[in-house]
Write a protein that holds these residues in place. Structure first.
Motif, PDB file in Angstrom:
ATOM      1  N   SER A 125      25.789  33.957  41.631  1.00 49.83           N
ATOM      2  CA  SER A 125      26.481  34.563  40.480  1.00 49.83           C
ATOM      3  C   SER A 125      26.970  33.505  39.499  1.00 49.83           C
ATOM      4  CB  SER A 125      27.665  35.410  40.954  1.00 49.83           C
ATOM      5  OG  SER A 125      28.671  34.604  41.537  1.00 49.83           O
ATOM      6  N   ASP A 126      26.983  33.878  38.239  1.00 52.35           N
ATOM      7  CA  ASP A 126      27.580  33.042  37.206  1.00 52.35           C
ATOM      8  C   ASP A 126      29.100  33.028  37.418  1.00 52.35           C
ATOM      9  OD1 ASP A 126      27.766  31.775  34.449  1.00 52.35           O
ATOM     10  OD2 ASP A 126      28.884  33.638  34.121  1.00 52.35           O
ATOM     11  N   ARG A 127      29.686  31.850  37.455  1.00 51.62           N
ATOM     12  CA  ARG A 127      31.090  31.737  37.848  1.00 51.62           C
ATOM     13  C   ARG A 127      32.033  32.470  36.883  1.00 51.62           C
ATOM     14  NH1 ARG A 127      33.863  27.954  41.092  1.00 51.62           N
ATOM     15  NH2 ARG A 127      31.849  27.690  42.129  1.00 51.62           N
ATOM     16  N   LYS A 128      31.789  32.333  35.580  1.00 48.93           N
ATOM     17  CA  LYS A 128      32.668  33.015  34.619  1.00 48.93           C
ATOM     18  C   LYS A 128      32.542  34.538  34.746  1.00 48.93           C
ATOM     19  CE  LYS A 128      33.310  29.542  31.021  1.00 48.93           C
ATOM     20  NZ  LYS A 128      33.108  29.186  29.587  1.00 48.93           N
ATOM     21  N   THR A 129      31.314  35.014  34.976  1.00 45.98           N
ATOM     22  CA  THR A 129      31.125  36.449  35.183  1.00 45.98           C
ATOM     23  C   THR A 129      31.866  36.889  36.433  1.00 45.98           C
ATOM     24  OG1 THR A 129      28.932  36.339  34.169  1.00 45.98           O
ATOM     25  CG2 THR A 129      29.420  38.290  35.497  1.00 45.98           C
ATOM     26  N   TYR A 130      31.772  36.084  37.478  1.00 45.33           N
ATOM     27  CA  TYR A 130      32.439  36.415  38.736  1.00 45.33           C
ATOM     28  C   TYR A 130      33.954  36.531  38.528  1.00 45.33           C
ATOM     29  CZ  TYR A 130      33.748  36.383  43.625  1.00 45.33           C
ATOM     30  OH  TYR A 130      34.271  36.736  44.840  1.00 45.33           O
ATOM     31  N   VAL A 131      34.507  35.643  37.742  1.00 43.37           N
ATOM     32  CA  VAL A 131      35.960  35.618  37.551  1.00 43.37           C
ATOM     33  C   VAL A 131      36.414  36.684  36.553  1.00 43.37           C
ATOM     34  CG1 VAL A 131      37.898  34.216  36.726  1.00 43.37           C
ATOM     35  CG2 VAL A 131      36.141  33.198  38.196  1.00 43.37           C
ATOM     36  N   TYR A 132      35.844  36.659  35.359  1.00 44.83           N
ATOM     37  CA  TYR A 132      36.331  37.553  34.307  1.00 44.83           C
ATOM     38  C   TYR A 132      35.775  38.971  34.445  1.00 44.83           C
ATOM     39  CZ  TYR A 132      38.029  33.258  32.145  1.00 44.83           C
ATOM     40  OH  TYR A 132      38.688  32.078  31.902  1.00 44.83           O
ATOM     41  N   GLY A 133      34.552  39.093  34.989  1.00 51.17           N
ATOM     42  CA  GLY A 133      34.006  40.426  35.229  1.00 51.17           C
ATOM     43  C   GLY A 133      34.819  41.176  36.273  1.00 51.17           C
ATOM     44  N   TYR A 134      35.265  40.459  37.292  1.00 51.77           N
ATOM     45  CA  TYR A 134      36.096  41.097  38.310  1.00 51.77           C
ATOM     46  C   TYR A 134      37.453  41.496  37.745  1.00 51.77           C
ATOM     47  CZ  TYR A 134      37.611  42.313  43.000  1.00 51.77           C
ATOM     48  OH  TYR A 134      38.032  43.014  44.106  1.00 51.77           O
ATOM     49  N   THR A 135      37.957  40.695  36.823  1.00 52.27           N
ATOM     50  CA  THR A 135      39.196  41.063  36.145  1.00 52.27           C
ATOM     51  C   THR A 135      38.994  42.350  35.342  1.00 52.27           C
ATOM     52  OG1 THR A 135      39.763  38.709  36.002  1.00 52.27           O
ATOM     53  CG2 THR A 135      41.056  40.221  34.650  1.00 52.27           C
ATOM     54  N   ASP A 136      37.845  42.481  34.674  1.00 47.13           N
ATOM     55  CA  ASP A 136      37.510  43.737  33.995  1.00 47.13           C
ATOM     56  C   ASP A 136      37.641  44.919  34.957  1.00 47.13           C
ATOM     57  OD1 ASP A 136      36.812  42.451  31.636  1.00 47.13           O
ATOM     58  OD2 ASP A 136      34.644  42.666  31.912  1.00 47.13           O
ATOM     59  N   LEU A 137      37.083  44.740  36.131  1.00 50.42           N
ATOM     60  CA  LEU A 137      37.078  45.820  37.121  1.00 50.42           C
ATOM     61  C   LEU A 137      38.493  46.143  37.597  1.00 50.42           C
ATOM     62  CD1 LEU A 137      35.480  47.747  38.941  1.00 50.42           C
ATOM     63  CD2 LEU A 137      35.192  45.860  40.553  1.00 50.42           C
ATOM     64  N   LEU A 138      39.292  45.118  37.853  1.00 50.13           N
ATOM     65  CA  LEU A 138      40.660  45.344  38.317  1.00 50.13           C
ATOM     66  C   LEU A 138      41.512  46.037  37.255  1.00 50.13           C
ATOM     67  CD1 LEU A 138      41.460  42.014  40.204  1.00 50.13           C
ATOM     68  CD2 LEU A 138      40.856  44.233  41.188  1.00 50.13           C
ATOM     69  N   LYS A 139      41.210  45.798  36.001  1.00 52.37           N
ATOM     70  CA  LYS A 139      41.978  46.408  34.910  1.00 52.37           C
ATOM     71  C   LYS A 139      41.566  47.868  34.645  1.00 52.37           C
ATOM     72  CE  LYS A 139      43.033  44.003  31.180  1.00 52.37           C
ATOM     73  NZ  LYS A 139      44.504  43.932  31.296  1.00 52.37           N
ATOM     74  N   LEU A 140      40.410  48.255  35.131  1.00 56.28           N
ATOM     75  CA  LEU A 140      39.893  49.590  34.839  1.00 56.28           C
ATOM     76  C   LEU A 140      40.566  50.634  35.736  1.00 56.28           C
ATOM     77  CD1 LEU A 140      37.783  51.216  33.209  1.00 56.28           C
ATOM     78  CD2 LEU A 140      36.176  50.810  35.082  1.00 56.28           C
ATOM     79  N   ASP A 141      41.198  51.610  35.114  1.00 56.93           N
ATOM     80  CA  ASP A 141      41.869  52.694  35.848  1.00 56.93           C
ATOM     81  C   ASP A 141      41.363  54.031  35.311  1.00 56.93           C
ATOM     82  OD1 ASP A 141      43.504  54.487  37.117  1.00 56.93           O
ATOM     83  OD2 ASP A 141      45.386  53.497  36.579  1.00 56.93           O
ATOM     84  N   LEU A 142      40.515  54.680  36.096  1.00 58.00           N
ATOM     85  CA  LEU A 142      39.876  55.932  35.669  1.00 58.00           C
ATOM     86  C   LEU A 142      40.521  57.169  36.293  1.00 58.00           C
ATOM     87  CD1 LEU A 142      36.159  54.782  36.149  1.00 58.00           C
ATOM     88  CD2 LEU A 142      37.409  54.898  33.978  1.00 58.00           C
ATOM     89  N   ARG A 143      41.641  57.010  36.977  1.00 62.91           N
ATOM     90  CA  ARG A 143      42.186  58.125  37.751  1.00 62.91           C
ATOM     91  C   ARG A 143      42.485  59.352  36.904  1.00 62.91           C
ATOM     92  NH1 ARG A 143      46.690  54.858  41.057  1.00 62.91           N
ATOM     93  NH2 ARG A 143      46.842  53.894  38.982  1.00 62.91           N
ATOM     94  N   GLN A 144      43.017  59.165  35.700  1.00 60.53           N
ATOM     95  CA  GLN A 144      43.293  60.318  34.834  1.00 60.53           C
ATOM     96  C   GLN A 144      42.008  60.906  34.259  1.00 60.53           C
ATOM     97  OE1 GLN A 144      46.358  61.651  34.714  1.00 60.53           O
ATOM     98  NE2 GLN A 144      46.879  60.008  36.149  1.00 60.53           N
ATOM     99  N   LYS A 145      41.034  60.044  33.968  1.00 52.72           N
ATOM    100  CA  LYS A 145      39.775  60.499  33.364  1.00 52.72           C
ATOM    101  C   LYS A 145      38.898  61.296  34.334  1.00 52.72           C
ATOM    102  CE  LYS A 145      37.425  57.762  30.654  1.00 52.72           C
ATOM    103  NZ  LYS A 145      37.368  57.959  29.206  1.00 52.72           N
ATOM    104  N   LEU A 146      39.207  61.236  35.633  1.00 54.79           N
ATOM    105  CA  LEU A 146      38.420  61.989  36.600  1.00 54.79           C
ATOM    106  C   LEU A 146      38.422  63.489  36.295  1.00 54.79           C
ATOM    107  CD1 LEU A 146      39.445  60.349  40.012  1.00 54.79           C
ATOM    108  CD2 LEU A 146      37.383  59.918  38.667  1.00 54.79           C
ATOM    109  N   ALA A 147      39.474  63.959  35.656  1.00 53.19           N
ATOM    110  CA  ALA A 147      39.570  65.382  35.323  1.00 53.19           C
ATOM    111  C   ALA A 147      38.442  65.820  34.384  1.00 53.19           C
ATOM    112  CB  ALA A 147      40.929  65.681  34.691  1.00 53.19           C
TER     113      ALA A 147
END
Length: 269
Positions: free
Chosen positions: A181-203
């Motif tokens: 994996s590209d190191r910057k993608t590994y670091v910042y892409g994972y941060t993207d994922l941690l910031k994503l909260d879809l719980r309300q949008k599930l409706a």
């Protein structure tokens, strides 16, 4: 085994297309490639047009700039429009399942979602008093990961793989993908994922969702509570557990997984 292979892609991913029939989009988890779905491609390309994705920064796909996960989502929507895909089912593992939820919560063009050990808000599982706004890209932990030597990164990858699969060969493949994996993608892409909260949008999701979950490491009782808490805004879903499996169910319980996917695809609900 496979009728045709066609390599296509946007800047943010590569897609391998196999077989003919209704489209089945395969989204791998974070740092994995389309190779994680080898057995699934073999089994389902006989009856479906399988689109196996590898995302930017992983495998042999070049990295892209920031807004990584959002760019992938937008490019998948463009891909679907350009290819004029209809009656689409999504199969996503981990982050790939989260991406599937995001797509289906924004556009009602999908037939069903099959999620392999995936959550709408991964960060909420990892952090008490989770607040997506408090998670920063420029953090000491991210800086430490960016500066980590290849040897230390490999040590970390090996430790993580043990927690992600019971299968020694599966662990080896997980480590190989992480090291590619590209190191910057590994670091910042994972941060993207941690910031994503879809719980309300599930409706917003109106199609059937099938969740194929691992019972390890938390145990089935704790895992069930976690899933029910995260998916409480989703009106229609079925939850099934793989016994004696960690996160990479395709490595730990491959026969069970294929059987469950077949049942989900063949259910008219």
């Amino acid at each position: 085994m496979i009728s045709t292979v066609q390599l296509v892609g946007q800047n943010s991913f590569k897609v391998e297309v196999y077989g003919e029939g209704e489209p089945l989009l395969l989204f791998p988890g974070f740092s994995s490639t389309a190779d994680v779905y080898q057995e699934i491609v073999t089994n389902f390309s006989k009856d479906y047009q399988v689109h196996a994705f590898t995302f930017a920064g992983f495998g042999d796909v070049a990295p892209i700039q920031s807004a990584w996960l959002e760019t992938i989502k937008k490019d998948v929507e463009i891909y679907i429009t350009k290819k004029k895909l209809k009656n689409i089912s999504i199969l996503g593992h981990s982050m790939g399942g989260t991406l599937g939820l995001w797509l289906a919560s924004d556009q009602d063009v999908y037939k069903k979602l099959i999620l392999i050990d995936a959550l709408p808000a991964m960060g909420a599982l990892m952090f008490p008093n989770y607040d997506s706004e408090s998670i920063q890209y420029d953090s000491p932990y991210n800086q430490q990961l960016l500066e980590m030597s290849e040897a230390d990164f490999e040590t970390m990858a090996n430790q993580m793989a043990i927690n992600l699969s019971l299968d020694p060969e599966g662990q080896k493949r997980i480590v190989e993908d992480m090291l590619r994996s590209d190191r910057k993608t590994y670091v910042y892409g994972y941060t993207d994922l941690l910031k994503l909260d879809l719980r309300q949008k599930l409706a917003n999701i109106k199609v059937p969702v099938y969740i194929l979950a691992a019972n390890l490491p938390y145990g089935k009782e704790v895992a069930t509570i976690n899933y029910k808490n995260q998916y409480q805004n989703l009106s229609d879903y079925k939850l099934h557990f793989a016994e004696n499996s960690k996160h990479f169910i395709m490595y730990d319980q491959p026969v069970w997984l294929i059987d469950q996917i077949k049942m989900a695809l063949n259910t008219n609900e």
